[in-house]
Design an enzyme around this catalytic site. Sequence first.
Site, PDB file in Angstrom:
ATOM      1  N   TRP A 108       5.202   1.966   0.127  1.00 58.30           N
ATOM      2  CA  TRP A 108       5.487   0.669   0.740  1.00 58.30           C
ATOM      3  C   TRP A 108       6.123   0.813   2.118  1.00 58.30           C
ATOM      4  CZ3 TRP A 108       2.732  -3.153  -0.646  1.00 58.30           C
ATOM      5  CH2 TRP A 108       2.298  -3.272  -1.974  1.00 58.30           C
ATOM      6  N   ASP A 179      13.504  -3.836   2.305  1.00 57.66           N
ATOM      7  CA  ASP A 179      12.481  -4.375   1.406  1.00 57.66           C
ATOM      8  C   ASP A 179      12.960  -4.111  -0.018  1.00 57.66           C
ATOM      9  OD1 ASP A 179      10.298  -4.935  -0.165  1.00 57.66           O
ATOM     10  OD2 ASP A 179       8.882  -3.686   0.957  1.00 57.66           O
ATOM     11  N   LYS A 203       7.945  -9.432  -8.691  1.00 55.16           N
ATOM     12  CA  LYS A 203       8.462  -8.284  -9.437  1.00 55.16           C
ATOM     13  C   LYS A 203       9.654  -8.729 -10.291  1.00 55.16           C
ATOM     14  CE  LYS A 203       5.470  -5.990  -6.868  1.00 55.16           C
ATOM     15  NZ  LYS A 203       5.661  -5.615  -5.505  1.00 55.16           N
TER      16      LYS A 203
HETATM   17  C1  LIG Z   1       4.831  -5.448  -4.239  1.00 55.07           C
HETATM   18  C2  LIG Z   1       5.557  -4.962  -3.047  1.00 55.07           C
HETATM   19  C3  LIG Z   1       5.238  -5.401  -1.752  1.00 55.07           C
HETATM   20  C4  LIG Z   1       4.073  -6.288  -1.425  1.00 55.07           C
HETATM   21  O1  LIG Z   1       4.152  -7.515  -1.939  1.00 55.07           O
HETATM   22  P1  LIG Z   1       2.961  -8.564  -1.768  1.00 55.07           P
HETATM   23  O2  LIG Z   1       3.604  -9.783  -2.279  1.00 55.07           O
HETATM   24  O3  LIG Z   1       1.812  -8.069  -2.588  1.00 55.07           O
HETATM   25  O4  LIG Z   1       2.620  -8.644  -0.327  1.00 55.07           O
HETATM   26  C5  LIG Z   1       6.012  -4.938  -0.701  1.00 55.07           C
HETATM   27  N1  LIG Z   1       7.016  -4.086  -0.905  1.00 55.07           N
HETATM   28  C6  LIG Z   1       7.328  -3.620  -2.124  1.00 55.07           C
HETATM   29  C7  LIG Z   1       8.457  -2.663  -2.278  1.00 55.07           C
HETATM   30  C8  LIG Z   1       6.620  -4.056  -3.242  1.00 55.07           C
HETATM   31  O5  LIG Z   1       6.927  -3.602  -4.463  1.00 55.07           O
END
Ligand SMILES: *Cc1c(COP(=O)(O)O)cnc(C)c1O
Length: 365
Positions: A108, A179, A203
């Site tokens: 990511w 993030d 998540k």
């Molecule tokens: C799932 C995830 C993303 C991307 O999320 P989307 O909603 O699919 O754009 C970005 N960063 C991390 C750490 C993730 O687990």
Amino acid sequence: MTTIYNFSAGPAVLPKEVLRQAASEMLDWQGSGMSVMEMSHRGPEFISIYRTAERDLRELLGVPDNYRILFMQGGGLSQNAVIPLNLVGRVQSNGQPATIDFVRTGSWSGKSIKEAARYANVNVAASAEANGYTAVPPQSAWQLTPGAAYLHLCTNETIDGVEIDFVPEVPGDVPIVADMSSHILSRAVDVSKYGLIFGGAQKNIGPAGVTVVIVRDDLIGHALPICPSAFDFKNVAENESMYNTPPTYGIYIAGLVFRWLKEQGGIAAMERKNIEKARLLYAALDADDFYQNRVAPAYRSRMNVPFYLRDESKNEAFLAGAKARGLLQLKGHKSVGGMRASIYNAMPIEGVQALVDYLNEFAER
Ligand SMILES: *Cc1c(COP(=O)(O)O)cnc(C)c1O
């Protein structure tokens, strides 16, 4: 009937109590005669849902008053563009392109680097590529840039299972952007140490479609002219996330999850449970050399646990047997293979125990 435990990395398991309440209110939210999906986002009913959700999230994470909470659309990935579009302008006054520092700890952060390079100079201050994304490079080796627009970290790499559990030292007043998509609300965090925290909801917060952004006031108002107006933090903040129609139903479910978290005892109680769940699962994986988790123990994620069978020819049999026991979505991400168990807040310890029992049984067989 077999109890189902869903180990999906995302969209992921939600608390049963939340789903039950949403089902009971589906056709008529609290006597309004409307489903939340049918309400104007500017009406009093939805405004009250929104404000309660915002207040509860602020309380849960201890978000200081000088931070705004935004409920946006576009997912975590879109923030890889939205954040540079909003933040690089602050340090770009002399016409020189800004620099953004990154620490590459897995898939990511890799994606974030690629996207940000369209808007700024990108400096990869440290990379875990050499160790196969199994450890965070030691802070002493990070080559940070004084005057950088910000330092970007992915504090929990959902695919690689690597979690950063410390707040790094940064030069001067360089803000840290984190993030936290896959571990937000799973552990205590000192929000004041960050300039911006973001996460897609699917998540650990709620349904896909909501993106939470927690941003310090002074980082708002510097959007580049090319930033789409609906993604300009200033517009979003000044309009309580209603510059355009927000993902109303997702915000409502997120609000129910926030209330559920408060009923569970808040983040501290959740973190204790998450520590216990992770300990149980990693202990089972480590105890039997039939299985392998490759991440250095200090950086193992409490939320996402990738693992491999030593004999990969048994992968299909493992997954089929798991499914027959009600243990769903254990297949690893396609880019790394193997297995992955995501054990977010809504995964009860009973689910982890059921997985551990299955791991032991399968290895014996
Ligand atoms: C799932 C995830 C993303 C991307 O999320 P989307 O909603 O699919 O754009 C970005 N960063 C991390 C750490 C993730 O687990």
